[in-house]
Design an enzyme around this catalytic site. Structure first.
Site, PDB file in Angstrom:
ATOM      1  N   LYS A 111      55.682   9.165  52.181  1.00 29.51           N
ATOM      2  CA  LYS A 111      55.746   7.853  51.538  1.00 29.51           C
ATOM      3  C   LYS A 111      54.359   7.307  51.242  1.00 29.51           C
ATOM      4  O   LYS A 111      54.182   6.504  50.348  1.00 29.51           O
ATOM      5  CB  LYS A 111      56.586   6.889  52.366  1.00 29.51           C
ATOM      6  CG  LYS A 111      56.070   6.621  53.749  1.00 29.51           C
ATOM      7  CD  LYS A 111      57.015   5.661  54.448  1.00 29.51           C
ATOM      8  CE  LYS A 111      56.434   5.220  55.773  1.00 29.51           C
ATOM      9  NZ  LYS A 111      57.274   4.244  56.447  1.00 29.51           N
ATOM     10  N   ARG A 112      53.361   7.762  51.985  1.00 28.64           N
ATOM     11  CA  ARG A 112      51.986   7.294  51.729  1.00 28.64           C
ATOM     12  C   ARG A 112      51.386   7.922  50.469  1.00 28.64           C
ATOM     13  O   ARG A 112      50.432   7.391  49.919  1.00 28.64           O
ATOM     14  CB  ARG A 112      51.073   7.640  52.912  1.00 28.64           C
ATOM     15  CG  ARG A 112      51.474   7.015  54.185  1.00 28.64           C
ATOM     16  CD  ARG A 112      50.757   5.684  54.399  1.00 28.64           C
ATOM     17  NE  ARG A 112      51.505   4.890  55.363  1.00 28.64           N
ATOM     18  CZ  ARG A 112      51.981   3.684  55.142  1.00 28.64           C
ATOM     19  NH1 ARG A 112      51.766   3.082  53.996  1.00 28.64           N
ATOM     20  NH2 ARG A 112      52.656   3.040  56.062  1.00 28.64           N
TER      21      ARG A 112
END
Ligand code: GLU
Length: 584
Positions: free
Chosen positions: A338-339
């Site tokens: 997700k980063r």
């Protein structure tokens, strides 16, 4: 065969990553293709990881993309409740039944005792696992006498229930995508089924629910493949072996290829980001200064062609190099996280998410301007392919063509440019009236007005050149306002003093033209160019810059027709005077 029943079973631990949405999509496609049911079950037994708002987010994301559910916490159904926290009471009995049938045991070891054991094993160079080898030396109902166990239970001692994995057996699963996958039972850990607070772990709740909800196929991410050995054992232990669903484990979604986003222009910015992430991850790193780490990362990023080799640890590497290389390896390769979206500037969530922490805010595909149909089409191809050249599929066509057998085993690389390409294709083939309706509020927000007819024309002319509908207003700005600026460089370059007189003569011809349709303008302007022995660019280039400010854009004749005679003539006079002034 009875109708397939498949479930999407996310845990509400945060925003739903597009990997999760792809799992939902494949479950949906399979269910629809087979005339079965697609179900949503919320797996929220782990209260420590529960994130408020995550369940609503999951449902909103499914609604936005149009993946319709047959049963869910919201819709209900014959096999509810569909939230595990509401099914709590049914799991403990199955845990105790496992113990009774000698398929599980009570484990009384405290966290401290387990930590001490782990330390002991690790100091001897091993890794600790509660399993067939170690359980005989630990504090559980297999090693303690019957009386002692009873006394502990009566005294209310804390215990967990662990699955007793058999010794010396090959446990296997016939995975639809991967074929037969085997597990050596001696290597399996005796996973906790029931926690000391009486709550089930994911494994027990998941199997109990799949059985009770009559799930026929479990389609989920590859990260669950190792646990499937335990699930297979659980079906056997609970006497449900003949009802065991079929399994299909989906390939990982991988980070984009570094070469797709690293280039000399972006190297400095990325190096800065990665350096600060590095020190966040290794706050005590003192082997090299910040500047030295920066330079090393920069050197590797600059060598993007050879990057996978550059991040490999070599035998001669010293510790500082190893730490930096390992960091870069996990940052640049492997599973999409997700980063990554934040870091590389693209969305990885369907909708935007505002978590409680400052670094838990993400922009979604929706807010970037994606059509949910294009997003689904893109996701469908992250792991599956139809075996033909066709790339654009409506949801119905995907259902028609889908099969689990055509899903690949190896990871699928995320490619944001491809996602945009899909959106553009949907835009190009989209209905002008619908695009115009989307444009209207955007135009109004800028303080401009336009008739529906004009907006439709704008949609049809500009959609070919935009990735998103929201790119259109800026690209077509000159059609809504006179307040635009010229591309001065091209204005100077394309205006030829030698042709000035003729270009002005064309203005006069246009002034006299009563039929200002695109077709007629094309005839007139092309005829003029030919009669005067001019080059196409001698006339068209200054014309385009004068009316639109830019050197490129959609069909010029359509643009002139849309502007109308008065505006066209006015802009040509002003523009040509301006270009002439640039020459001196
Ligand atoms: N709750 C699990 C997850 O969030 C479900 C895995 C499964 O489908 O069995 O991924």
């Amino acid at each position: 065969m009875s109708k397939p029943r498949v479930r999407f079973a996310p845990s509400p631990t945060g925003a739903l990553h597009i990997g999760g949405l792809r799992t939902a999509l494949y479950n949906y496609l399979f269910a629809k293709k087979m005339g079965g049911e697609f179900i949503l079950r919320i797996e929220d037994t782990d209260q420590t990881r529960y994130v408020p708002g995550a369940e609503d987010y999951i449902m909103e994301a499914l609604e936005w993309t149009g993946l319709a559910l047959a049963e869910s916490p919201k819709i209900g159904g014959d096999y509810g409740p569909y939230r595990q926290s509401e099914r709590k009471s049914m799991y403990a009995d199955f845990g105790h039944q496992l113990v009774k049938n000698n398929w599980a045991y009570y484990a009384f070891d405290t966290a401290e005792e387990l930590d001490a054991e782990r330390l002991k094993v690790e100091s001897d160079g091993g890794t600790f696992s509660y399993n067939v080898h170690s359980r005989g030396n630990l504090k559980n109902s297999l090693t303690l006498g019957e009386k002692e166990v009873k006394a502990l239970l009566d005294a209310g001692a804390d215990f967990t229930i662990r699955l007793k994995c058999p010794a010396d057996e090959i446990v296997y699963v016939e995975d639809i995508i991967r074929g037969r996958v085997e597990f050596q039972s001696n290597l399996l850990d005796d996973k906790v089924m029931l926690k000391s607070d009486g709550m089930p772990t994911y494994h027990l709740a998941n199997v109990v629910d799949d059985y009770h909800m009559k799930i026929t196929h479990v389609i989920r991410g590859e990260e669950w493949l190792p646990s499937t050995a335990h699930h297979v054992l659980l079906y056997r232990a609970l006497g449900w072996e003949d009802q065991m669903p079929q399994f299909a484990h989906l390939p990982l979604i991988l980070k984009p290829a570094p070469a797709s986003y690293i280039n000399p222009k972006k190297v400095d910015g990325l190096t800065e980001k990665f350096t600060s992430e590095f020190f966040k991850k290794h706050p005590d790193f003192t082997l090299k200064s910040k500047e030295q780490v920066y330079q090393m990362i920069r050197g590797i990023l600059l060598d993007v062609k050879d990057i996978s080799n550059r991040v490999q640890v070599k035998p001669k590497d010293k510790e500082d190099k190893i730490v930096i290389k390992e960091f870069l390896k996990s940052t640049l390769f492997g599973k999409l996280s997700k980063r990554d979206g934040d870091r590389l500037g693209f969305p990885v969530f369907p909708l935007s998410w505002q978590g409680e922490k400052a670094d838990d805010h993400f922009t979604g595909f929706q807010e970037v301007g994606f059509d949910p149909k294009a997003l689904l089409n893109f996701l469908a191809f992250l792991g599956w392919n139809p075996g033909t050249d066709q790339e654009i599929f409506s949801l119905e066509e995907l259902v028609e063509s889908f099969s689990l057998e055509r899903i690949g085993k190896s990871g699928a690389r995320f490619d944001y440019e491809k996602a945009k390409w899909f959106n553009q294709q949907y835009l190009i083939h989209g209905n002008d009236q619908e695009i115009a309706a989307q444009l209207k509020p955007m135009i109004e927000e800028k303080g401009w007005t336009a008739s529906d007819e004009k907006l439709q024309k704008v949609a049809s002319l500009f959609k070919e050149r935009a990735s998103f509908t929201k790119d259109i207003p800026d690209a077509a700005l000159f059609l809504f306002t006179d307040d635009f600026s010229y591309d001065e460089k091209n204005g100077r370059k394309k205006w030829k003093a030698a042709h000035a007189e003729k270009n002005h003569a064309l203005i006069n011809i246009l002034k006299e033209t009563s039929d200002f349709s695109a077709e007629n303008l094309e005839t007139i302007i092309k005829g003029f160019i030919e009669e005067n022995g001019l080059g196409f660019g001698d006339v068209m280039a200054p014309l385009r810059i004068a009316v639109s400010g830019k050197a490129g854009g959609p069909s010029l004749f359509d643009i002139l027709a849309l502007l109308g005679k008065e505006k066209t003539v006015d802009r040509l006079e002003k523009g040509y005077a301006h270009f002439a002034s640039l020459q001196v």
